[in-house]
Design an enzyme around this catalytic site. Sequence first.
Site, PDB file in Angstrom:
ATOM      1  N   GLY A  27       0.832  -1.209   0.000  1.00 38.55           N
ATOM      2  CA  GLY A  27       0.000   0.000   0.000  1.00 38.55           C
ATOM      3  C   GLY A  27       0.857   1.244   0.000  1.00 38.55           C
ATOM      4  O   GLY A  27       2.026   1.198  -0.379  1.00 38.55           O
ATOM      5  N   ASN A  28       0.282   2.352   0.403  1.00 36.67           N
ATOM      6  CA  ASN A  28       1.051   3.589   0.541  1.00 36.67           C
ATOM      7  C   ASN A  28       0.431   4.427   1.654  1.00 36.67           C
ATOM      8  O   ASN A  28      -0.597   4.066   2.209  1.00 36.67           O
ATOM      9  CB  ASN A  28       1.107   4.347  -0.798  1.00 36.67           C
ATOM     10  CG  ASN A  28      -0.265   4.729  -1.298  1.00 36.67           C
ATOM     11  OD1 ASN A  28      -0.969   5.515  -0.676  1.00 36.67           O
ATOM     12  ND2 ASN A  28      -0.667   4.143  -2.424  1.00 36.67           N
ATOM     13  N   ARG A  29       1.078   5.526   1.997  1.00 34.22           N
ATOM     14  CA  ARG A  29       0.692   6.281   3.186  1.00 34.22           C
ATOM     15  C   ARG A  29      -0.439   7.274   2.975  1.00 34.22           C
ATOM     16  O   ARG A  29      -0.742   8.058   3.860  1.00 34.22           O
ATOM     17  CB  ARG A  29       1.908   7.044   3.730  1.00 34.22           C
ATOM     18  CG  ARG A  29       3.025   6.161   4.195  1.00 34.22           C
ATOM     19  CD  ARG A  29       4.061   7.003   4.909  1.00 34.22           C
ATOM     20  NE  ARG A  29       5.320   6.323   5.067  1.00 34.22           N
ATOM     21  CZ  ARG A  29       5.554   5.395   5.990  1.00 34.22           C
ATOM     22  NH1 ARG A  29       4.612   5.047   6.839  1.00 34.22           N
ATOM     23  NH2 ARG A  29       6.740   4.812   6.056  1.00 34.22           N
ATOM     24  N   ALA A  95      -4.057   7.975  -4.537  1.00 34.37           N
ATOM     25  CA  ALA A  95      -2.647   7.605  -4.669  1.00 34.37           C
ATOM     26  C   ALA A  95      -2.600   6.183  -5.215  1.00 34.37           C
ATOM     27  O   ALA A  95      -2.564   5.206  -4.463  1.00 34.37           O
ATOM     28  CB  ALA A  95      -1.952   7.696  -3.322  1.00 34.37           C
TER      29      ALA A  95
END
Length: 227
Positions: A27-29, A95
């Site tokens: 995933g990402n932040r 994102a």
Amino acid sequence: MNHPHHRRLLITAGPTHEPIDAVRFIGNRSSGRLGVELADRAAERGWPVTLLLGPTHLSPSDPRVEVRRYRTTDDLAGLLAEHQPACTVLVMAAAVADFRPILGPGVLEGKLKRSGEGLVLRLEATEDLLAACSARRGPGQFLVGFALEPRDRMLSSARDKLERKGIDLIVANPLETMEGRTIEAVVLGRDGSSHRTEGAMDKREFGAWLLGVIEGAVGVRDSRTMD
Ligand code: CTP
């Protein structure tokens, strides 16, 4: 409040989760905060809004925002194909992953075992969703993208993305924006226009500010002046 808009705003927000097995993901932040704030501010200003929202604990507070949830880049691609035709403006704040794991047969159904040899993951590129939306855009559809970049090449990369993806407006912001509550941004238009926030802005305030820029570009009157 009046509803001067026959137009619909489609917003994507949040990270994507690309599965490694049944329980793990890459995933990402991204928190999705910016897109969620934008959706709330837009609903307050009379826009019909659809929000495609990724895996995040945030959600809009305005009940008028129509929310559809996604997890993976593929899910989001499907939702965009379904919802893009009805929108006048698409704001692609999600994102989206650039790569996802290539999974062997059955891997999605189970949990990979620990092994002394470690694990090599192979990744493949995902589709550029915004470029795909741009390629199939309807007449008069207005597309807004984001460019999250290191400060030193923020503007040049953003200009490049604006061209490459064939969109109308791009919001350039520095990497630190991702987890923060504030944003400092420069908005570049295909027509050569540019708008800059005055220093760092709370994401809530920024939502209203960006809507003002978008409404100016697509020629919508501010609904608040009609109350
Ligand atoms: N985006 C998208 N599909 C992807 C990746 C990104 O639609 N697979 C969108 C993002 O939502 C954002 C814009 O494209 O609005 C720019 O995202 P960014 O990750 O900065 O750009 P990339 O196309 O990934 O370019 P690069 O990796 O070269 O920086």
